[in-house]
Design a protein around this motif. Structure first.
Motif, PDB file in Angstrom:
ATOM      1  N   GLU A  36      16.021  73.301  29.647  1.00 47.26           N
ATOM      2  CA  GLU A  36      14.838  73.993  30.160  1.00 47.26           C
ATOM      3  C   GLU A  36      15.211  75.257  30.910  1.00 47.26           C
ATOM      4  O   GLU A  36      14.437  76.214  30.952  1.00 47.26           O
ATOM      5  N   ALA A  37      16.421  75.276  31.494  1.00 52.42           N
ATOM      6  CA  ALA A  37      16.843  76.421  32.298  1.00 52.42           C
ATOM      7  C   ALA A  37      17.702  77.413  31.531  1.00 52.42           C
ATOM      8  O   ALA A  37      17.691  78.612  31.842  1.00 52.42           O
ATOM      9  N   ASP A  38      18.466  76.946  30.549  1.00 54.77           N
ATOM     10  CA  ASP A  38      19.401  77.800  29.819  1.00 54.77           C
ATOM     11  C   ASP A  38      19.099  77.739  28.328  1.00 54.77           C
ATOM     12  O   ASP A  38      18.863  76.667  27.775  1.00 54.77           O
ATOM     13  N   ARG A  39      19.158  78.905  27.674  1.00 56.81           N
ATOM     14  CA  ARG A  39      18.822  78.958  26.255  1.00 56.81           C
ATOM     15  C   ARG A  39      20.011  78.643  25.366  1.00 56.81           C
ATOM     16  O   ARG A  39      19.836  78.400  24.164  1.00 56.81           O
ATOM     17  N   VAL A  40      21.219  78.641  25.902  1.00 54.37           N
ATOM     18  CA  VAL A  40      22.412  78.297  25.129  1.00 54.37           C
ATOM     19  C   VAL A  40      23.187  77.244  25.897  1.00 54.37           C
ATOM     20  O   VAL A  40      23.671  77.500  27.003  1.00 54.37           O
ATOM     21  N   VAL A  41      23.294  76.055  25.343  1.00 51.53           N
ATOM     22  CA  VAL A  41      24.030  74.954  25.966  1.00 51.53           C
ATOM     23  C   VAL A  41      25.062  74.471  24.962  1.00 51.53           C
ATOM     24  O   VAL A  41      24.717  74.134  23.827  1.00 51.53           O
ATOM     25  N   ARG A 107      16.894  86.633  11.690  1.00 48.52           N
ATOM     26  CA  ARG A 107      16.476  87.088  13.019  1.00 48.52           C
ATOM     27  C   ARG A 107      14.989  87.448  13.042  1.00 48.52           C
ATOM     28  O   ARG A 107      14.253  87.059  13.954  1.00 48.52           O
ATOM     29  N   ASP A 108      14.533  88.179  12.036  1.00 44.91           N
ATOM     30  CA  ASP A 108      13.114  88.549  11.991  1.00 44.91           C
ATOM     31  C   ASP A 108      12.214  87.329  11.820  1.00 44.91           C
ATOM     32  O   ASP A 108      11.137  87.243  12.406  1.00 44.91           O
ATOM     33  N   ALA A 109      12.661  86.380  11.000  1.00 43.67           N
ATOM     34  CA  ALA A 109      11.837  85.192  10.751  1.00 43.67           C
ATOM     35  C   ALA A 109      11.695  84.328  11.995  1.00 43.67           C
ATOM     36  O   ALA A 109      10.671  83.653  12.176  1.00 43.67           O
ATOM     37  N   LEU A 110      12.712  84.326  12.864  1.00 45.00           N
ATOM     38  CA  LEU A 110      12.681  83.478  14.061  1.00 45.00           C
ATOM     39  C   LEU A 110      12.166  84.212  15.296  1.00 45.00           C
ATOM     40  O   LEU A 110      12.038  83.601  16.356  1.00 45.00           O
ATOM     41  N   ARG A 111      11.874  85.485  15.150  1.00 44.01           N
ATOM     42  CA  ARG A 111      11.533  86.296  16.324  1.00 44.01           C
ATOM     43  C   ARG A 111      10.330  85.742  17.095  1.00 44.01           C
ATOM     44  O   ARG A 111      10.288  85.786  18.315  1.00 44.01           O
ATOM     45  N   ALA A 112       9.352  85.220  16.381  1.00 45.86           N
ATOM     46  CA  ALA A 112       8.139  84.731  17.045  1.00 45.86           C
ATOM     47  C   ALA A 112       8.054  83.213  17.092  1.00 45.86           C
ATOM     48  O   ALA A 112       7.005  82.656  17.399  1.00 45.86           O
ATOM     49  N   ARG A 113       9.147  82.519  16.781  1.00 52.52           N
ATOM     50  CA  ARG A 113       9.114  81.049  16.754  1.00 52.52           C
ATOM     51  C   ARG A 113       9.780  80.466  17.993  1.00 52.52           C
ATOM     52  O   ARG A 113      10.747  81.022  18.510  1.00 52.52           O
ATOM     53  N   ARG A 114       9.251  79.319  18.415  1.00 55.22           N
ATOM     54  CA  ARG A 114       9.866  78.560  19.503  1.00 55.22           C
ATOM     55  C   ARG A 114      10.607  77.384  18.870  1.00 55.22           C
ATOM     56  O   ARG A 114      10.016  76.372  18.504  1.00 55.22           O
ATOM     57  N   VAL A 115      11.918  77.546  18.728  1.00 54.45           N
ATOM     58  CA  VAL A 115      12.720  76.532  18.042  1.00 54.45           C
ATOM     59  C   VAL A 115      13.987  76.243  18.839  1.00 54.45           C
ATOM     60  O   VAL A 115      14.461  77.059  19.629  1.00 54.45           O
ATOM     61  N   LEU A 116      14.513  75.055  18.596  1.00 56.11           N
ATOM     62  CA  LEU A 116      15.838  74.672  19.078  1.00 56.11           C
ATOM     63  C   LEU A 116      16.735  74.504  17.865  1.00 56.11           C
ATOM     64  O   LEU A 116      16.419  73.726  16.959  1.00 56.11           O
ATOM     65  N   VAL A 137      19.735  85.083  20.248  1.00 54.24           N
ATOM     66  CA  VAL A 137      19.281  84.976  21.641  1.00 54.24           C
ATOM     67  C   VAL A 137      18.727  86.308  22.125  1.00 54.24           C
ATOM     68  O   VAL A 137      17.724  86.362  22.839  1.00 54.24           O
ATOM     69  N   GLU A 138      19.368  87.404  21.718  1.00 59.23           N
ATOM     70  CA  GLU A 138      18.921  88.723  22.161  1.00 59.23           C
ATOM     71  C   GLU A 138      17.595  89.120  21.508  1.00 59.23           C
ATOM     72  O   GLU A 138      16.737  89.725  22.148  1.00 59.23           O
ATOM     73  N   SER A 139      17.414  88.771  20.226  1.00 57.43           N
ATOM     74  CA  SER A 139      16.260  89.257  19.469  1.00 57.43           C
ATOM     75  C   SER A 139      15.083  88.289  19.447  1.00 57.43           C
ATOM     76  O   SER A 139      13.955  88.711  19.178  1.00 57.43           O
ATOM     77  N   CYS A 140      15.328  87.007  19.672  1.00 58.64           N
ATOM     78  CA  CYS A 140      14.292  85.983  19.522  1.00 58.64           C
ATOM     79  C   CYS A 140      14.093  85.284  20.864  1.00 58.64           C
ATOM     80  O   CYS A 140      14.855  84.362  21.206  1.00 58.64           O
ATOM     81  N   PRO A 141      13.109  85.685  21.636  1.00 55.96           N
ATOM     82  CA  PRO A 141      12.995  85.202  23.024  1.00 55.96           C
ATOM     83  C   PRO A 141      12.725  83.721  23.163  1.00 55.96           C
ATOM     84  O   PRO A 141      12.958  83.167  24.248  1.00 55.96           O
ATOM     85  N   ASP A 142      12.249  83.052  22.119  1.00 52.74           N
ATOM     86  CA  ASP A 142      11.925  81.625  22.230  1.00 52.74           C
ATOM     87  C   ASP A 142      12.844  80.741  21.407  1.00 52.74           C
ATOM     88  O   ASP A 142      12.515  79.588  21.131  1.00 52.74           O
TER      89      ASP A 142
END
Length: 852
Positions: A36-41, A107-116, A137-142
């Motif tokens: 929840e706190a870090d996007r890369v674990v 990168r473009d396909a995931l740009r607007a997706r919230r995925v793990l 991580v840089e291009s896809c905020p979620d």
């Protein structure tokens, strides 16, 4: 891999757990909070410590937090940056685009997706994973990443979690011992080995002794629990203690006055594996080391590759079962009604070392290579076999190569390191169908280029790690028969040419195709000559040289008929159908397409039928034969849904939607166009998104939503320019004419749409479609048109037909004029009456306008 069921709202491809998950409750809760706190674990630790198992459990618990899914991408067996991107793309359903790096599409396909994204086993490809991960991580905020690797992969902002061993029992008594995670795991796996085993105080004490001795390493606990099939708990504890004591005694003595340091976890696992290996029979030891050449396998593959010497083919099943019982082999899934097996990572490395020491590594790898070559050549022949073959069998061979592709790739690498150009070319020619229909254009082009350039050329795609136990590269094999290699080279050249054509590189494709065709003619290989002629004819049609295309197609057809090559005969007739349609001869086009379909249906070749139907539908749509176009698009749509080729499926959806609009059914048009738009967006196909935006814009314009239609048309035109820069740009004035709206009113909305983000434009299109499906009151139909002296007689006639809900193509057919002329009349009517849409024209006439 067996998949867990997908439930709304979470979506995932995580494997079903084959047994229970023991312990790590605190680790699980802490990791969920960390995510929840870090996007890369990144979960780090030695092999066998339980990284993958813990990561899968964390991912399963996190599905509710990621609206667009949790997706597993296994990195085992990969080498290059493209392979890493392709594995992630396959996990999330993204398809390679022609002429664009897959990483950019992803990168473009995931740009607007919230995925793990769960990237498992990244150690051998840490560099490519780090580069791709940082880009996402840089291009896809979620987008969040959960990674397993023996060491950190060095992504900026990476949170490192060192996976500890399972909690060991304390010294306080039986209750405390039973609460130990390691003891609980041992007892659980012990019951798998001996269902009648009861947790007596003596058994629990022995379990505690084992767990303390192995340091709580999960793989070591599971390996020793398997010994209970043959030993009592007390005997297991004694043997574990003895083998680890012997291992410690073999280590260098500590300095004087200092205690002996505890054995490393790697050393503990190695000592246990040495002990287990010593207990195996000769056949089991030989089979275990030979199985290390596989990433994963089924029984048939083991029986083809591993027999020889003391191992008989008929004994493989029993030997595999024995190794499963000992915990050395894991069952992973059941695919195509075949059980798949694998060696756990530390076991595979140990077995590979044993294979290297045995001196038989190259012989076993050669048998592995030959088995994979037989599988891909089986597919290659079935893909173009001009005989009746049940589609399930034909497609089953494609699925077989898909399942085995990691093994195929390993065989390709080994073949390249040996400098065995002739065999590499055979691989490339046979994999043509898999690479093309699976949209693996870049990888196919890389491998084809590697072998076509020969031992002194590019070499294998760079960056691959040396497989476990592979040692130094093998020396080049002796040169093959020149004529045999020449035939394989010709076919591989045509394969590479087709791949380059699919990538949009027409110049390179033509050069390779012409070279391949010349070699085929020299070898008098009629089937391959026909294939080359058909490909060059497609290139001629793309560049507008119809005369050259016609000559090539006629020659290909004659060759195919003389040699009984039904596949290339059908492809040649399909090409002639496309040529006839371009020449404005719809009857001849329909005849040729129908003849091609008759041959393909006789072969039960559904993929070929689907492709030809799309061509026939496109030709019929251009000629205004909407009934035929609808029938062909819909039949191909059913086929594409079964096959799963997303770009072709989207083409069919857009085709059905356009026809529905032309027939006056706006609601149905919105349904199909929206599905095609969502599919293209989710698979990363910018050209498909552009088509969807433009098509929905046309329906919306006819429905009266002029401003939104113009914005969508502008967004679609901008995206089309970026995805297909070689195609001519579409001007706003031309779009105004097509939509039937005033050009001056269009300009501002058009340029506003061009500035829209493609994701925002797609969302707008879906909202427009949803609104357009809602029922609206209709006015009674009237045939009379109000008198307007400033409208010409032809314009009044067009206005009356617009009021009946007809599209430009239908009006053109009725009035025997071009659709572009109809569009100009509609634009003039709007300008003269001060209108902005076809719906306003219909309301003025008094008709219902565009219907649904």
């Amino acid at each position: 891999m067996a998949m867990a069921p997908r439930t709304a709202p979470a979506r995932q491809n995580l494997p079903l757990e084959s047994d229970s998950f023991i312990g790590r409750e605190r680790d699980l809760s802490d990791l969920l909070r960390l995510l929840e706190a870090d996007r890369v674990v990144t979960l780090c630790g030695v092999g066998g410590i339980g990284k993958t198992r813990l990561a899968l459990r964390v991912a399963a618990h996190a599905t509710g937090s990621f609206a667009d899914g949790v997706w597993l991408a296994e990195m085992a067996g990969l080498a290059t940056a493209h392979e890493v991107a392709a594995r992630v793309a396959a996990a999330v359903g993204v398809t390679e685009e022609a002429g664009r790096p897959l990483e950019d599409t992803l990168r473009d396909a995931l740009r607007a997706r919230r995925v793990l994204l769960l990237l498992d086993g990244c150690g051998p490809v840490a560099g490519p994973v780090a580069r791709l991960g940082a880009s996402l991580v840089e291009s896809c905020p979620d987008v969040s990443l959960l990674i397993t690797s023996e060491d950190p992969v060095r992504i900026p902002g990476e949170a490192i979690w060192r996976v500890p061993p399972l909690a060991l029992p304390g010294p306080d008594g039986e209750a405390d011992v039973r609460d130990s995670e390691a003891v609980r795991l041992f007892l659980e796996r012990a019951r798998d080995a001996r269902p009648d085993l009861s947790a007596t105080p003596g058994t629990v004490a022995a379990a505690a002794a084992v767990c303390r001795a192995v340091g709580g390493i999960p793989l070591a606990v599971e390996l020793t629990a398997a010994w209970l099939r043959r030993l009592s708990p007390e005997e297991v504890a004694a043997q574990v203690t003895a083998c680890l004591r012997a291992q410690a005694g073999a280590a260098p003595p500590p300095r004087r006055g200092r205690p002996r340091p505890p054995a490393s976890r790697e050393a503990v696992l190695r000592a246990l594996l040495d002990h287990v290996h010593g207990l195996l029979g000769e056949q089991e030891r030989v089979l275990l080391r030979r199985l290390s050449v596989f990433g994963d396998w089924d029984l048939e593959s083991a029986e083809r590759v591993c027999p020889g010497g003391p191992v008989d083919e008929g004994a493989v099943l029993d030997l595999v079962s024995s190794l499963v019982d000992r915990g050395l082999i894991a069952l992973t899934a059941e695919l195509q009604e075949r059980v798949r097996y694998r060696l756990p990572g530390p076991v595979r490395r140990y077995a590979a070392d044993r294979l290297e020491a045995s001196g038989e590594r190259d012989r076993v790898l050669l048998r592995h290579r030959d088995h994979m070559l037989a599988a891909v050549e089986d597919l290659g022949s079935a893909a173009v076999a001009g005989r009746l073959m049940p589609w399930a069998e034909r497609f089953g061979r494609w699925r077989r190569v898909s399942i085995e592709y990691d093994n195929v790739r390993a065989a390709l690498r080994w073949t390249a390191r040996r400098g065995d150009t002739a065999t590499g070319l055979r691989f490339c020619a046979a994999l043509r169908a898999y690479w093309l229909t699976g949209y693996h254009f870049t990888e196919g082009a890389q491998w084809s280029g590697c072998f076509l350039n020969g031992p002194e050329g590019d070499g294998p795609p760079s960056g691959e790690p040396v497989p476990p136990g592979s040692g130094a590269p093998a020396p080049p094999v002796p040169g093959p028969d020149p004529k045999g290699e020449g035939g394989a080279r010709a076919r591989a050249l045509l394969c590479r040419a087709e791949l380059e054509w699919a990538r949009g590189r027409t110049g390179t494709s033509r050069r390779l195709a012409e070279e391949g065709l010349a070699r085929c003619r020299a070898d008098e290989d009629a089937a391959t000559v026909a294939m080359g002629l058909n490909l060059l004819a497609l290139l001629d049609l793309r560049t507008g040289d119809r005369a050259a295309a016609g000559a090539r197609l006629s020659e290909a057809l004659a060759l195919a008929r003389s040699s009984g090559d039904l596949w290339n005969e059908a492809m040649a007739m399909s090409g002639q159908g496309a040529l006839a349609a371009l020449r404005g001869d719809p009857a001849a086009a329909d005849t040729r397409y129908s003849a091609a379909l008759m041959l393909l249906r006789g072969m039960d070749h559904r993929w070929g039928v689907g492709v030809v139907l799309i061509g026939q539908a496109t030709a019929a749509e251009r000629q205004g034969d909407l009934t035929a176009a609808d029938r062909c698009y819909r039949e191909s749509l059913d086929i594409q849904r079964d096959i799963g080729a997303a770009p072709d499926l989207a083409r069919c959806l857009f085709g059905v939607g356009r026809v529905a609009r032309a027939l006056g059914s706006a609601a149905q048009a919105y349904d199909y166009l929206s599905e095609g738009l969502v599919l293209s967006q989710s698979t990363g196909q910018r050209a498909g998104v552009a088509v969807g935006l433009a098509s929905i814009a046309r329906v919306a314009a006819g429905d009266g939503d002029v401003a939104e239609a113009c914005r969508l048309a502008g967004a679609g035109a901008a995206l089309r320019e970026r995805s297909s820069p070689d195609r001519p740009s579409r001007s706003w004035a031309r779009t105004a004419e097509e939509l039937g709206v005033d050009a001056a009113a269009l300009a501002a909305w058009w340029h506003e749409g061009r500035r829209m983000d493609p994701g925002a434009a797609a969302a707008l299109a879906l909202r427009v479609a949803e609104t357009g499906r809602l029922p609206r009151p209709r006015t009674p139909r009237r045939e009379a048109v109000p008198e307007r002296r400033d409208l010409t007689a032809r314009e009044l006639e067009v206005a009356r037909l617009v009021s009946r809900g007809l599209g430009n193509r239908d009006i053109a057919v009725k009035l025997f004029i071009a659709p572009a002329t109809v569009a100009r009349h509609v634009a003039n009517i709007n300008r003269k009456l001060g209108f902005h849409s076809r719906r306003q024209i219909a309301a003025w006439v008094g008709g219902p306008g565009p219907t649904r």
